[in-house]
Design a protein around this motif. Structure first.
Motif, PDB file in Angstrom:
ATOM      1  N   LYS A 199       0.843  -1.196   0.000  1.00  0.00           N
ATOM      2  CA  LYS A 199       0.000   0.000   0.000  1.00  0.00           C
ATOM      3  C   LYS A 199       0.877   1.244   0.000  1.00  0.00           C
ATOM      4  CE  LYS A 199      -0.902   0.877   4.883  1.00  0.00           C
ATOM      5  NZ  LYS A 199      -1.935   1.010   5.887  1.00  0.00           N
ATOM      6  N   TRP A 200       0.254   2.364  -0.377  1.00  0.00           N
ATOM      7  CA  TRP A 200       0.927   3.656  -0.382  1.00  0.00           C
ATOM      8  C   TRP A 200       0.843   4.249   1.021  1.00  0.00           C
ATOM      9  CZ3 TRP A 200       3.649   5.427  -4.503  1.00  0.00           C
ATOM     10  CH2 TRP A 200       3.429   4.792  -5.728  1.00  0.00           C
ATOM     11  N   VAL A 201       1.961   4.817   1.505  1.00  0.00           N
ATOM     12  CA  VAL A 201       2.007   5.443   2.824  1.00  0.00           C
ATOM     13  C   VAL A 201       2.708   6.797   2.709  1.00  0.00           C
ATOM     14  CG1 VAL A 201       1.933   3.265   4.104  1.00  0.00           C
ATOM     15  CG2 VAL A 201       4.141   4.224   3.428  1.00  0.00           C
ATOM     16  N   ILE A 202       2.412   7.688   3.647  1.00  0.00           N
ATOM     17  CA  ILE A 202       3.030   9.013   3.646  1.00  0.00           C
ATOM     18  C   ILE A 202       4.532   8.870   3.856  1.00  0.00           C
ATOM     19  CG2 ILE A 202       3.137  11.238   4.843  1.00  0.00           C
ATOM     20  CD1 ILE A 202       0.152  10.787   5.568  1.00  0.00           C
ATOM     21  N   LEU A 203       5.286   9.587   3.037  1.00  0.00           N
ATOM     22  CA  LEU A 203       6.739   9.518   3.106  1.00  0.00           C
ATOM     23  C   LEU A 203       7.262  10.527   4.131  1.00  0.00           C
ATOM     24  CD1 LEU A 203       9.410   8.413   2.166  1.00  0.00           C
ATOM     25  CD2 LEU A 203       9.329   9.967   0.211  1.00  0.00           C
ATOM     26  N   THR A 204       7.565  10.018   5.314  1.00  0.00           N
ATOM     27  CA  THR A 204       8.177  10.819   6.374  1.00  0.00           C
ATOM     28  C   THR A 204       9.649  10.414   6.460  1.00  0.00           C
ATOM     29  OG1 THR A 204       7.713   9.150   8.047  1.00  0.00           O
ATOM     30  CG2 THR A 204       6.010  10.844   7.693  1.00  0.00           C
ATOM     31  N   PRO A 205      10.472  11.173   7.185  1.00  0.00           N
ATOM     32  CA  PRO A 205      11.876  10.748   7.344  1.00  0.00           C
ATOM     33  C   PRO A 205      12.001   9.342   7.963  1.00  0.00           C
ATOM     34  CG  PRO A 205      11.660  13.046   7.941  1.00  0.00           C
ATOM     35  CD  PRO A 205      10.260  12.523   7.726  1.00  0.00           C
ATOM     36  N   GLU A 206      11.133   9.025   8.929  1.00  0.00           N
ATOM     37  CA  GLU A 206      11.166   7.682   9.526  1.00  0.00           C
ATOM     38  C   GLU A 206      10.708   6.621   8.522  1.00  0.00           C
ATOM     39  OE1 GLU A 206       8.735   5.346  12.899  1.00  0.00           O
ATOM     40  OE2 GLU A 206       9.797   7.110  13.635  1.00  0.00           O
ATOM     41  N   GLU A 207       9.704   6.945   7.720  1.00  0.00           N
ATOM     42  CA  GLU A 207       9.216   5.988   6.717  1.00  0.00           C
ATOM     43  C   GLU A 207      10.299   5.703   5.685  1.00  0.00           C
ATOM     44  OE1 GLU A 207       6.984   3.129   5.511  1.00  0.00           O
ATOM     45  OE2 GLU A 207       6.128   4.460   7.017  1.00  0.00           O
ATOM     46  N   TRP A 208      11.091   6.708   5.336  1.00  0.00           N
ATOM     47  CA  TRP A 208      12.197   6.513   4.392  1.00  0.00           C
ATOM     48  C   TRP A 208      13.181   5.476   4.948  1.00  0.00           C
ATOM     49  CZ3 TRP A 208      13.248   7.039  -0.462  1.00  0.00           C
ATOM     50  CH2 TRP A 208      14.559   6.968  -0.900  1.00  0.00           C
ATOM     51  N   VAL A 209      13.513   5.617   6.229  1.00  0.00           N
ATOM     52  CA  VAL A 209      14.409   4.655   6.878  1.00  0.00           C
ATOM     53  C   VAL A 209      13.761   3.273   6.887  1.00  0.00           C
ATOM     54  CG1 VAL A 209      15.475   4.003   9.091  1.00  0.00           C
ATOM     55  CG2 VAL A 209      15.618   6.375   8.267  1.00  0.00           C
ATOM     56  N   ARG A 210      12.487   3.210   7.264  1.00  0.00           N
ATOM     57  CA  ARG A 210      11.785   1.915   7.335  1.00  0.00           C
ATOM     58  C   ARG A 210      11.789   1.209   5.979  1.00  0.00           C
ATOM     59  NH1 ARG A 210       7.976   2.814  10.845  1.00  0.00           N
ATOM     60  NH2 ARG A 210       6.814   4.189   9.495  1.00  0.00           N
ATOM     61  N   GLN A 211      11.472   1.939   4.916  1.00  0.00           N
ATOM     62  CA  GLN A 211      11.403   1.320   3.589  1.00  0.00           C
ATOM     63  C   GLN A 211      12.767   0.824   3.121  1.00  0.00           C
ATOM     64  OE1 GLN A 211       8.613   0.436   2.020  1.00  0.00           O
ATOM     65  NE2 GLN A 211       7.646   1.224   3.865  1.00  0.00           N
ATOM     66  N   ASN A 212      13.806   1.590   3.374  1.00  0.00           N
ATOM     67  CA  ASN A 212      15.147   1.156   2.988  1.00  0.00           C
ATOM     68  C   ASN A 212      15.619  -0.020   3.837  1.00  0.00           C
ATOM     69  OD1 ASN A 212      16.601   2.930   0.810  1.00  0.00           O
ATOM     70  ND2 ASN A 212      15.245   4.274   1.948  1.00  0.00           N
ATOM     71  N   PHE A 213      15.284  -0.003   5.121  1.00  0.00           N
ATOM     72  CA  PHE A 213      15.673  -1.107   5.991  1.00  0.00           C
ATOM     73  C   PHE A 213      14.934  -2.387   5.599  1.00  0.00           C
ATOM     74  CE2 PHE A 213      16.026  -3.417  10.091  1.00  0.00           C
ATOM     75  CZ  PHE A 213      17.408  -3.433  10.165  1.00  0.00           C
ATOM     76  N   LEU A 214      13.684  -2.259   5.209  1.00  0.00           N
ATOM     77  CA  LEU A 214      12.941  -3.426   4.718  1.00  0.00           C
ATOM     78  C   LEU A 214      13.630  -4.032   3.497  1.00  0.00           C
ATOM     79  CD1 LEU A 214       9.275  -2.160   5.096  1.00  0.00           C
ATOM     80  CD2 LEU A 214      10.249  -4.175   6.223  1.00  0.00           C
TER      81      LEU A 214
END
Length: 145
Positions: free
Chosen positions: A29-44
């Protein structure tokens, strides 16, 4: 601390309602891109592509109860028997990985009872193995069984 070497990754990002959103391939799903979300997506991507953790055994931002409180963990990796195996807490890049961040993931583990805990700010991560009531810091993320 473990330095993270991220794999090449071309995230799907678009603008919607004057906000940037990113497609989460695990949650589909699409989620709001926050600084924490950027880290989460790259870590995934790191967990799936580099560490070879099966995406089908990863949950993102699920709610858990801590007593009367409802909290959301960032990432939980399950083992082959669908038992929680590792919790990862993601912080944005300018957040120091300190005792406060570790305490947050330790509180989640009161409910989850996993053998491995990880905290990351995108640049670095710290991994710990829970042995009885002791924490042993690891020099690398555990190999997925």
């Amino acid at each position: 601390m473990i330095k993270i070497e991220y794999p090449p990754y071309q995230p799907k990002i678009k603008k919607e309602d004057n906000r940037e959103i990113i497609f989460d391939e695990v949650r589909k799903k699409w989620v709001i891109l926050t600084p924490e979300e950027w880290v989460r997506q790259n870590f995934l991507q790191y967990l799936v592509q580099v560490k070879k953790y099966p995406a089908s055994l990863i949950a993102v931002e699920k709610e858990i109860k801590l007593g009367d409180l409802k909290k959301r963990f960032d990432i939980v990796v399950y083992d082959a028997a669908s038992k929680p195996w590792m919790i990862a807490e993601c912080k944005e890049m300018n957040v120091e990985l300190n005792k406060q961040v570790l305490d947050q993931v330790l509180r989640y583990n009161i409910t989850m009872q996993v053998p491995y805990l990880v905290i990351t700010n995108g640049s670095y991560c710290m991994a710990f193995q829970c042995i009885n009531t002791e924490l042993k810091e690891l020099s690398e993320l555990p190999v997925k069984i």
